[in-house]
Scaffold this motif. Sequence first.
Motif, PDB file in Angstrom:
ATOM      1  N   THR A  24       0.797  -1.220   0.000  1.00  0.00           N
ATOM      2  CA  THR A  24       0.000   0.000   0.000  1.00  0.00           C
ATOM      3  C   THR A  24       0.831   1.272   0.000  1.00  0.00           C
ATOM      4  N   GLY A  25       2.056   1.208   0.483  1.00  0.00           N
ATOM      5  CA  GLY A  25       2.900   2.401   0.533  1.00  0.00           C
ATOM      6  C   GLY A  25       3.015   3.106  -0.811  1.00  0.00           C
ATOM      7  N   PRO A  26       3.426   2.396  -1.871  1.00  0.00           N
ATOM      8  CA  PRO A  26       3.553   3.052  -3.184  1.00  0.00           C
ATOM      9  C   PRO A  26       2.217   3.510  -3.770  1.00  0.00           C
ATOM     10  N   LEU A  41      -1.094   8.099  -5.487  1.00  0.00           N
ATOM     11  CA  LEU A  41      -1.771   8.022  -6.769  1.00  0.00           C
ATOM     12  C   LEU A  41      -3.139   7.358  -6.698  1.00  0.00           C
ATOM     13  N   VAL A  42      -3.314   6.387  -5.782  1.00  0.00           N
ATOM     14  CA  VAL A  42      -4.529   5.572  -5.789  1.00  0.00           C
ATOM     15  C   VAL A  42      -5.368   5.746  -4.525  1.00  0.00           C
ATOM     16  N   LEU A  43      -4.783   5.494  -3.369  1.00  0.00           N
ATOM     17  CA  LEU A  43      -5.589   5.426  -2.151  1.00  0.00           C
ATOM     18  C   LEU A  43      -6.096   6.789  -1.680  1.00  0.00           C
ATOM     19  N   ARG A  44      -5.222   7.801  -1.638  1.00  0.00           N
ATOM     20  CA  ARG A  44      -5.699   9.104  -1.161  1.00  0.00           C
ATOM     21  C   ARG A  44      -6.774   9.698  -2.063  1.00  0.00           C
ATOM     22  N   PRO A  45      -6.624   9.645  -3.394  1.00  0.00           N
ATOM     23  CA  PRO A  45      -7.730  10.131  -4.234  1.00  0.00           C
ATOM     24  C   PRO A  45      -9.042   9.360  -4.013  1.00  0.00           C
TER      25      PRO A  45
END
Length: 770
Positions: A405-407, A411-415
Motif C-alpha cells: 500500500t505504501g507506493p 496516486l490511488v488510495l488518497r484520491p
Amino acid sequence: MKTKQHGPTLPSKDEILAFVEQNGGNVGTREIARAWGLKNADRAALKTILRELANEGRIEKYRKKMRRTGVLPPVVLAEVTGRDADGELIAVPAEWDEEENGPAPKIRLHVPRRARPAEIPGIGDRALVRTEESTDEDDGVRYSGRAIKVLDRTKHRTLGVFRVLPDGGGRLVPVDKRSLGRELTIRPGDTFDAREGDLVAVDVQKHGRFGTTVAKVKERLGSLASERAVSLIAIHAHGIPHEFGKSVLAEAEAARPATLDHREDWREVPFVTIDPIDAKDHDDAVFARTDSDPDNPGGFVIDVAIADVAAYVRPGTAMDKEALARGNSVYFPDRVVPMLPERISNDLCSLRPAEDRPALVARMVIGADGRKRSHAFHRVLMRSIAKLHYGQAQAAIDGHPDDTTGPLLPLVLRPLYDAYAALKRARDERSPLDLELPERKILLKPDFTVDRVVVPPRLDAHRLIEEMMILANVAAAETLEKQKTPLVYRVHDEPSLDKMTALREFLATIDINVPKAGALRPAQFNTVLARVKGRDNEALVNEVVLRSQAQAEYAAENYGHFGLNLRRYAHFTSPIRRYADLIVHRALIRACRLGRDGLAESVDVAALAEVAAKISAAERRAMAAERETVDRLIAHHLADRIGATFTGRVAGVTRSGLFVKLDETGADGFVPAATLGRDYYRYEEGHHALVGDATGESWRLGDTVTVKLVEAAPVAGALRFEITSHGRTLETRGGRGKKRTGPRERAAPRRETTRTKPKRGTASAGRKKR
C-alpha cells in the motif's frame, strides 16, 4: 364511475374503494387526487381517509400503490397445496401475512390441454402463477390462475439424521425445528444401507395413531461425520442446486480469456480491488482522480470496473440456465455454493492483479458536494495493479502502510478516500435509513467447528466501496431508463400504513411522537434513532424500526428504494454472484451498443417480471439456508455447555414465549412463556412485551436478560433457555419500568389450559438486505 368533479370535493371511502378496484389496484394518492380534482391543500385530508381505510383493513399499500386488502398481484409466487373436488390443482401465495390480511386466498390452477409435463406443477411444488379474480367463489376459491413456470419441484420427502437401532432398523431425527420431538421409525430392510449419522431423505409410509410414524429411507445425502456437514443439511432442506452438470462444466472449461477485440484498452488505469481478507473472487475494482475540468472545482472522476461476466455466460446456454436456477451464490461459514463454476468466478472473471480481464466500467463525474454530474459506460480490457483487503487499505490511510500500500498512497488510495469524503457529504444530505445492526462473523477451526464469533469493525474502507457501488448501481438504472431498455430493479417499498400505525403507537409508549401527516422519508426514522442513541432502549427501537420495514426484492417495474432513499436503483456490481446483475449487464450492452452479448430484443418487461420473481425467491431461500446453518453451528458449539448462564437481549416476543439473542455468540434461543414465573403472562402487541397479569412483571423486545441453557438440538439448530433474571414493571408511558429485586423464583407447575401452549425451538430474524 365518477372521475373528475367541479370543485375539490373529497371522495367517500366507498368511492375510493370502487376507484381502486376499477383500476386494478394500480393507483396511488396522486391518481386519486387527480381523479377528484383535489389540490395540495386537500391531500392531507385524503391521506387521513386512506389511513382510516388501512386501519379498517379495507386497503393496503403495495409498491406505492393502493389495493384492496388481501388482493393478489397479477403475477405471484405460489405453492400448490392440493386439489379441489373436481381434481383441479389448488395453490396459495408463498408469502402471505395472515395476521394482517386474514387467511391466504386460494388459486384454482387451469392446466392447458397441450401443456408439457415440465409445465405442469404438482402438489408441493412452487410456481410463478398469473392470477385473476374468479367470477365463481361458491367453494371459497377467490382466484383462477395459470402456472407460468414451475420453479421448485418438491421431493415429497422428509429430511433427517439416521440413528441406528439394535434391531437393524433405525430412527430419524428431523432437521426441521418445527418437527422436534417427532422422530420417525425406520424398519429393518427400509434403511437403504444408511449408516449412523447419515443425512437421509425418507418417505413416510404410515402415520401411527398412537405410536411413532413409520418411514422408509429413499436417499442417502451424505454423512454428518464428514467435514462441512452442517451446511449440507441446509442445502438439501432448501433444495439449493450445488453440483454443476457436465454440460455446464464443459462450457466453463471451453471458455477462453477475452481479448481486446471491440473493447477499449484501459490497462494503464491503476485499478485496485478492495475486498474482505478471505475473499476468493474479486469482481469489482475502483480508481478515482480529481477532475481537471475547470467547471467542476473540487470534483472527482470515479471509475468502477465490474467483471464482464456477460462475455462468458451467454443467454440460453447451459451456464445461463444453471445461473438462473441458482439465482445467487450462497455463503455458508464453511463453504460457498457459487452461482457460476469456478473456471468463471474464480478465474476468468476474477480481477486478479497484473492479469488482463474484461470489464464493464461505470465512469462517473461528481462535484465537490458528492452529487453525480454525469456518467458513461465503457466495455474495456483492464488490469488491476493490486489486491487489497479492507483493513490493509484503512491502515495505509491511517498512517500504517505496508510494502503493497505504501507506493499506492499518493496516486490511488488518497484520491479514493478524497472522493469518498465528497460522496459521504451527498449521502448525509440524502439521509438513507441508518440502522445500527452489527454483523457477526463465525470463525471456524480446521475441523469446521466454531472457534469464536466476532463482530468485525466497520471501517471507512467498507463505506468507501459501498458508496461507489451504490453510485454505479444508480448510474446503471438511470442509463437503462433513459434508453428505454427493460431491466431488473432492486426495489424496497416504504413501510405499509398499518405497520407505520403500529410503529407510531409503540414509539408513543416511550414518549416519541412521529407526525401522522406528510410524506414518509427515511430521515424521519433516522431522527427517531438519533433520539435513542446511547439510551437503554436504543437496541429496542432499532429492532422495532427494522421490523417495520418491507423486504427488498427484485422487480421489473420500478417503485424506488426506500431504505437508500433513491428513486431508481439496480444491481450492477456483482454479476459473478447475482443473476440480477448479469441481466443489468446484458441490458447495458444492448442499450449502449457495447457488443454482441446484450439482452435479446425479444426480452420485455413481462419476461423480466418472471425472472425477478424467481431470483427474489432464490435470494430468500439463500438467506434462510445461511441463517439456519449458523443456528446449527452455534447450537453444536454450545451443546456441551448445558446449565451455563449467558447474557442476551430479547429479540422476539410472541404469545408462546421469548426469543433471546446471546451477546457472546449472537445465537438465538427460545424461552417458553410457561417457564417465566408464577404469574400468567399476557402478550401486549403494542408494547412488544409479555406482561404478568398479577405482578405487572414484563419482558419486552430489546430488554437485557440473563438466561440458562437447558437444552440444545444441534441437528435442528435449536436452543432452549430459562430466564434467571427478573423482568421489569411495564409502564404505559415513559418506557422505563422498575426492575424487580430479590431472588428469582422457579416456575410452578400449571395447567396448560391457562395459557397458549409454548413452542419449541428457536428462530432468528433475517437481516433485510439492500
